[in-house]
Design an enzyme around this catalytic site. Sequence first.
Site, PDB file in Angstrom:
ATOM      1  N   GLU A   3       1.493  -7.935   9.136  1.00 41.26           N
ATOM      2  CA  GLU A   3       1.593  -6.496   9.379  1.00 41.26           C
ATOM      3  C   GLU A   3       2.459  -5.784   8.353  1.00 41.26           C
ATOM      4  O   GLU A   3       2.220  -4.641   8.021  1.00 41.26           O
ATOM      5  CB  GLU A   3       2.153  -6.249  10.790  1.00 41.26           C
ATOM      6  CG  GLU A   3       2.269  -4.778  11.167  1.00 41.26           C
ATOM      7  CD  GLU A   3       0.915  -4.088  11.258  1.00 41.26           C
ATOM      8  OE1 GLU A   3       0.880  -2.848  11.173  1.00 41.26           O
ATOM      9  OE2 GLU A   3      -0.107  -4.791  11.421  1.00 41.26           O
TER      10      GLU A   3
ATOM     11  N   ARG B 247      -0.741  -8.668 -21.242  1.00 35.41           N
ATOM     12  CA  ARG B 247      -1.547  -8.341 -22.418  1.00 35.41           C
ATOM     13  C   ARG B 247      -0.830  -7.387 -23.370  1.00 35.41           C
ATOM     14  O   ARG B 247      -1.243  -7.225 -24.520  1.00 35.41           O
ATOM     15  CB  ARG B 247      -2.899  -7.741 -21.995  1.00 35.41           C
ATOM     16  CG  ARG B 247      -2.810  -6.381 -21.343  1.00 35.41           C
ATOM     17  CD  ARG B 247      -4.149  -5.967 -20.748  1.00 35.41           C
ATOM     18  NE  ARG B 247      -5.218  -5.997 -21.717  1.00 35.41           N
ATOM     19  CZ  ARG B 247      -5.457  -5.025 -22.584  1.00 35.41           C
ATOM     20  NH1 ARG B 247      -4.691  -3.959 -22.604  1.00 35.41           N
ATOM     21  NH2 ARG B 247      -6.459  -5.119 -23.431  1.00 35.41           N
TER      22      ARG B 247
ATOM     23  N   PRO C 279       0.809  -1.223   0.000  1.00 32.98           N
ATOM     24  CA  PRO C 279       0.000   0.000   0.000  1.00 32.98           C
ATOM     25  C   PRO C 279       0.844   1.276   0.000  1.00 32.98           C
ATOM     26  O   PRO C 279       0.350   2.339  -0.382  1.00 32.98           O
ATOM     27  CB  PRO C 279      -0.817  -0.105   1.297  1.00 32.98           C
ATOM     28  CG  PRO C 279      -0.835  -1.550   1.631  1.00 32.98           C
ATOM     29  CD  PRO C 279       0.480  -2.093   1.154  1.00 32.98           C
TER      30      PRO C 279
ATOM     31  N   ASP D 155      -6.010   1.332 -25.977  1.00 33.65           N
ATOM     32  CA  ASP D 155      -6.703   1.224 -24.687  1.00 33.65           C
ATOM     33  C   ASP D 155      -6.726   2.561 -23.965  1.00 33.65           C
ATOM     34  O   ASP D 155      -5.894   3.434 -24.200  1.00 33.65           O
ATOM     35  CB  ASP D 155      -5.988   0.220 -23.775  1.00 33.65           C
ATOM     36  CG  ASP D 155      -6.346  -1.210 -24.131  1.00 33.65           C
ATOM     37  OD1 ASP D 155      -7.395  -1.411 -24.747  1.00 33.65           O
ATOM     38  OD2 ASP D 155      -5.565  -2.101 -23.776  1.00 33.65           O
TER      39      ASP D 155
END
Length: 250
Positions: free
Chosen positions: A116, A154, A89, A169
């Site tokens: 953690e 991809r 994160p 895209d």
Amino acid sequence: MRIDVLTLFPAMFDGVFGASILGKARDKGIVSLNAVNFRDYANNKHNTVDDYPYGGGGGMVLKPEPLFAAVEDLMPEGGQRPRVILMCPQGETYSQRKAEELAAHEHLVFVCGHYEGYDERIREHLVTDELSIGDYVLTGGELPAMVVIDSVVRLLPGVLGNENSAVTDSFSTGLLEHPHYTRPASFRGWDVPDVLLSGHHKNVEAWRREQSLLRTLQRRPELLEQIELTKKERVWLDKLLDAQPELRDR
């Protein structure tokens, strides 16, 4: 390309690696996809990969020894060091530009953590990249790794049936992608725009570009600040904003 994933739950990747675009790419030999249980590299009789944090506090922290040993074992002898990507994160927010950058490498290693956090020495001395797929926290790095791997694979030549698909895209051009339509030409009174039925390729491309600009302005206006627009496109956008001033507040 070779992709290795270090995880405590390799079975999570069975379906993802074996189905759809990723499965076809692996079957074609375009990419090698491997999920490795780094618990196998634990250096203690109980095969533990985590321990209590120094200084106290809640949660457990992943130990450095198993992950260092696993990455070193995956490195080809005399070969180039792979990109070692920590799903975290705290990492750099993932983007299409990052996907394109990673797709240029021959060997990627993803580290999926739990508990953690990681021993800081893993961040400082083992990984080359820290990536986050958004400002939220999941139970582990497996799902984010799947997202990144799918977006990278991809882009590899031969993976998609239409090589132009990845080029056009959303985000690849800096803009959101234009609307798409298919048969029938009329459905419940909703008609496909005439220009798409005209067969005039230049007009179709111009319409698609304008629609990409409009959609980006409506949904992600900050992206317009990052791309180079032609003088004609800027004039068109200014006229659009004059006609719809509410868009200026987005």
